[in-house]
Design an enzyme around this catalytic site. Sequence first.
Site, PDB file in Angstrom:
ATOM      1  CB  CYS A   1      27.742  42.061  32.504  1.00 51.55           C
ATOM      2  SG  CYS A   1      28.674  43.469  31.896  1.00 51.55           S
ATOM      3  CE  LYS A   2      30.201  41.735  39.642  1.00 50.08           C
ATOM      4  NZ  LYS A   2      30.905  40.880  40.567  1.00 50.08           N
TER       5      LYS A   2
END
Length: 92
Positions: free
Chosen positions: A34-35
């Site tokens: 994820c980011k």
Amino acid sequence: MVDKGRIKSVTALRRLHNEAHVMRALHGARIVSCKSAKDRTSMSVTLEQSIWLHEFSGLASHAKSSSTAVMRSHGVRRQNALKNTLKVRCNV
């Protein structure tokens, strides 16, 4: 009143669990990212660790949730969250 954020979170957790199960059954590998490397990634790793504890170390089925919660609040994944977000807790 329905908490849509909670439903979305539970749905994401079920999806991670199902994907992990399928990949283990196929002897495959998976990548979760994820980011900020704090939410999905940490959720996936701690969930996987609890599943392994249950399946291979005899952790009681009813203790999986509590062991996951302990790992998320006190485990080494907190260091990843700290490095990426300057906060020590993942948002789970």
